[in-house]
Design an enzyme around this catalytic site. Structure first.
Site, PDB file in Angstrom:
ATOM      1  N   HIS A   1      40.559  38.137  24.818  1.00  0.00           N
ATOM      2  CA  HIS A   1      39.953  39.212  24.031  1.00  0.00           C
ATOM      3  C   HIS A   1      38.748  38.729  23.218  1.00  0.00           C
ATOM      4  O   HIS A   1      37.820  39.503  22.971  1.00  0.00           O
ATOM      5  CB  HIS A   1      41.020  39.863  23.146  1.00  0.00           C
TER       6      HIS A   1
ATOM      7  N   SER B   1      43.055  44.831  25.453  1.00  0.00           N
ATOM      8  CA  SER B   1      41.695  44.987  25.990  1.00  0.00           C
ATOM      9  C   SER B   1      41.160  46.428  25.886  1.00  0.00           C
ATOM     10  O   SER B   1      39.975  46.606  25.570  1.00  0.00           O
ATOM     11  CB  SER B   1      41.609  44.460  27.424  1.00  0.00           C
TER      12      SER B   1
ATOM     13  N   GLU C   1      46.469  51.923  34.614  1.00  0.00           N
ATOM     14  CA  GLU C   1      47.738  51.219  34.400  1.00  0.00           C
ATOM     15  C   GLU C   1      48.767  51.820  35.354  1.00  0.00           C
ATOM     16  O   GLU C   1      48.965  53.025  35.382  1.00  0.00           O
ATOM     17  CB  GLU C   1      48.164  51.377  32.929  1.00  0.00           C
TER      18      GLU C   1
ATOM     19  N   ASP D   1      47.058  51.762  41.926  1.00  0.00           N
ATOM     20  CA  ASP D   1      46.916  50.324  42.103  1.00  0.00           C
ATOM     21  C   ASP D   1      45.487  49.902  41.724  1.00  0.00           C
ATOM     22  O   ASP D   1      44.527  50.604  42.029  1.00  0.00           O
ATOM     23  CB  ASP D   1      47.198  49.961  43.566  1.00  0.00           C
TER      24      ASP D   1
ATOM     25  N   ASP E   1      43.097  41.831  35.357  1.00  0.00           N
ATOM     26  CA  ASP E   1      44.040  41.096  34.512  1.00  0.00           C
ATOM     27  C   ASP E   1      45.473  41.344  34.992  1.00  0.00           C
ATOM     28  O   ASP E   1      46.304  41.895  34.261  1.00  0.00           O
ATOM     29  CB  ASP E   1      43.830  41.587  33.055  1.00  0.00           C
TER      30      ASP E   1
HETATM   31  C1  LIG Z   1      48.441  41.326  31.581  1.00  0.00           C
HETATM   32  S1  LIG Z   1      48.840  43.013  31.453  1.00  0.00           S
HETATM   33  C2  LIG Z   1      47.340  43.759  30.916  1.00  0.00           C
HETATM   34  C3  LIG Z   1      46.898  43.418  29.532  1.00  0.00           C
HETATM   35  C4  LIG Z   1      45.624  44.076  29.088  1.00  0.00           C
HETATM   36  N1  LIG Z   1      44.566  43.946  30.092  1.00  0.00           N
HETATM   37  C5  LIG Z   1      45.153  43.476  27.798  1.00  0.00           C
HETATM   38  O1  LIG Z   1      44.443  42.463  27.830  1.00  0.00           O
HETATM   39  O2  LIG Z   1      45.469  44.021  26.730  1.00  0.00           O
HETATM   40  C6  LIG Z   1      48.905  43.536  33.127  1.00  0.00           C
HETATM   41  C7  LIG Z   1      49.195  45.009  33.315  1.00  0.00           C
HETATM   42  O3  LIG Z   1      48.988  45.350  34.683  1.00  0.00           O
HETATM   43  C8  LIG Z   1      49.923  46.344  35.062  1.00  0.00           C
HETATM   44  N2  LIG Z   1      50.005  46.295  36.534  1.00  0.00           N
HETATM   45  C9  LIG Z   1      50.823  45.552  37.318  1.00  0.00           C
HETATM   46  N3  LIG Z   1      50.531  45.716  38.609  1.00  0.00           N
HETATM   47  C10 LIG Z   1      49.478  46.571  38.672  1.00  0.00           C
HETATM   48  C11 LIG Z   1      48.705  47.123  39.743  1.00  0.00           C
HETATM   49  N4  LIG Z   1      48.948  46.813  41.007  1.00  0.00           N
HETATM   50  N5  LIG Z   1      47.690  47.957  39.420  1.00  0.00           N
HETATM   51  C12 LIG Z   1      47.437  48.278  38.135  1.00  0.00           C
HETATM   52  N6  LIG Z   1      48.145  47.798  37.080  1.00  0.00           N
HETATM   53  C13 LIG Z   1      49.144  46.950  37.341  1.00  0.00           C
HETATM   54  C14 LIG Z   1      51.184  45.926  34.312  1.00  0.00           C
HETATM   55  O4  LIG Z   1      52.053  47.022  34.148  1.00  0.00           O
HETATM   56  C15 LIG Z   1      50.624  45.395  32.994  1.00  0.00           C
HETATM   57  O5  LIG Z   1      50.612  46.389  32.004  1.00  0.00           O
END
Ligand SMILES: C[S@@+](CC[C@H](N)C(=O)[O-])C[C@H]1O[C@@H](n2cnc3c(N)ncnc32)[C@H](O)[C@@H]1O
Length: 280
Positions: free
Chosen positions: A18, A107, A125, A150, A171
Site C-alpha cells: 500500500h 487497496s 472481488e 474472475d 493481488d
Molecule cells: C490479497 S486479497 C486482496 C487485498 C487487496 N488487494 C488489498 O490490498 O487490500 C485477495 C483477494 O482476491 C480474492 N480472489 C480470490 N480469487 C479471485 C479471483 N479468481 N478473481 C478475483 N478475486 C479473487 C479473494 O477473495 C481476496 O479477497
C-alpha cells in the site's frame, strides 16, 4: 476459495504494497488528465484491527503496528524515508480518528482516497460475502465500478480503459498451484489491450520458488520493469518471510523514491536475521 484477507490485513506485506501503491497514485495524479485504477482482487477495502480475524493472527502488530504507537501516534522513519511514506500515512490518518489505530485501509480505500473527482476506480472481488461488503462500502461513489467475476475476466472486459491512463493491481491469494502461470496469462492479455498501463503484481516470499517462477515469466515480457522486495526475516524461518511487487511500465523516478523508502522500512519491520530489501 478459502483465503480471507481480514486475517492478514495490515501485516508487513500490506504495508509495503500500500505504501508503493500510494506513491504510484501520486505519480498518476501529477497530470491533469483522468486515470483509472483497476483493482482485480479488491478484498474488503477497509479492515478493523479489532475484528476477531485480526485478533486471531495479530499480524497487523508486526506491520502497521510498528509504524504507530499504542496511542495512535506516528513513529516516524528517518526523514527522507518518512517523506516517501507520507501519502500512505495520510490515508491511514484519514480512516482513523484520534487515539489508537483501529482501522486499516486496503487497496480500494487507498485508491479511492487518493483519486480526484475525474478519476475512476474498478473494484473486482470474487468472494460472495466480501463482494457484498465491498459493494455496500463503495457502491454510492459514482467514480467506482463494482464487479464480481474472475480477475482474468475483468482485465479482458475492462481494458483498455476509456481514460487510456491507469494502473492495474493484480493481488491474488496464490492458493492455486498454477497461480504464476495464471498471472502471466493475465498480464499477457492485459498488455495486449493496454500496452502503456502500469501493471502491478504482488507476490509472497515463502521459499516455495513462486517468486522466482513469476519473475521469469514477467521478465520474459521484456517491458520496462521495477521489482521491489522486502524480506522481514530469512526465508528458512518459514511462513510469509517477505513479499514484493513487480511493476511493469513504472513511472519515472519511482525507483529512486523506493530506494529511499525501503532500507528504513525494512529495518523497522524486521523480525529477525535475514531481513533485507531491494529495488531493481
Ligand atoms: C490479497 S486479497 C486482496 C487485498 C487487496 N488487494 C488489498 O490490498 O487490500 C485477495 C483477494 O482476491 C480474492 N480472489 C480470490 N480469487 C479471485 C479471483 N479468481 N478473481 C478475483 N478475486 C479473487 C479473494 O477473495 C481476496 O479477497
Amino acid at each position: 476459495m478459502n483465503y480471507r484477507h481480514a486475517y492478514h490485513a495490515a501485516n508487513h506485506a500490506d504495508v509495503l504494497k500500500h505504501a508503493v501503491l500510494a506513491r504510484l497514485l501520486v505519480h498518476l495524479a501529477k497530470k491533469d488528465k483522468p486515470f483509472r485504477v483497476i483493482d482485480a482482487h479488491a478484498g474488503l477495502g477497509l479492515y478493523s484491527l479489532n475484528a476477531p480475524e485480526a485478533g486471531k493472527t495479530l499480524e497487523w502488530r508486526e506491520g502497521v503496528g510498528r509504524l504507530y504507537d499504542d496511542a495512535g501516534a506516528v513513529l516516524p522513519l528517518q526523514s527522507l524515508a518518512e517523506a516517501m511514506l507520507a501519502p500512505w500515512r495520510e490515508v491511514v490518518g484519514q480512516v482513523n480518528g484520534p487515539g489508537p489505530l483501529e482501522t486499516y485501509p486496503g487497496s480500494p480505500e487507498v485508491a479511492r482516497r487518493m483519486m480526484r473527482r475525474m478519476d475512476k476506480l474498478s473494484l473486482n472481488e470474487l468472494h460472495p460475502e466480501d463482494f457484498i461488503t465491498l459493494s455496500r462500502r463503495y457502491g454510492q461513489d459514482l467514480r467506482v465500478v463494482l464487479t464480481q467475476v474472475d480477475a482474468g475476466t475483468v482485465l479482458k472486459a475492462q481494458l483498455p480503459p476509456p481514460e487510456r491512463r491507469g494502473l492495474i493491481l493484480i493481488d491474488p491469494p496464490y492458493e492455486k498451484t498454477d497461480e504464476a502461470q495464471r498471472v502471466g496469462r493475465m498480464l499477457a492479455e492485459g498488455l495486449k489491450r493496454f500496452a502503456t498501463g502500469i501493471f502491478v503484481v504482488w507476490y509472497p516470499v515463502t521459499g516455495d520458488g513462486l517468486d522466482e517462477k513469476l519473475g521469469q515469466i514477467i521478465r520474459a515480457l521484456d517491458l520496462p520493469l521495477l521489482q521491489v522486495e522486502m524480506r522481514v526475516r530469512s526465508v528458512e524461518s518459514g511462513g510469509l518471510a517477505g513479499s514484493g511487487l513487480f511493476i511493469l511500465n513504472p513511472p519515472w523516478q519511482l525507483d529512486d523514491e523506493l530506494k529511499l523508502l525501503l532500507p528504513a522500512l525494512t529495518q523497522r519491520l524486521a523480525q529477525g536475521p535475514g531481513a533485507m530489501g531491494f529495488v531493481r
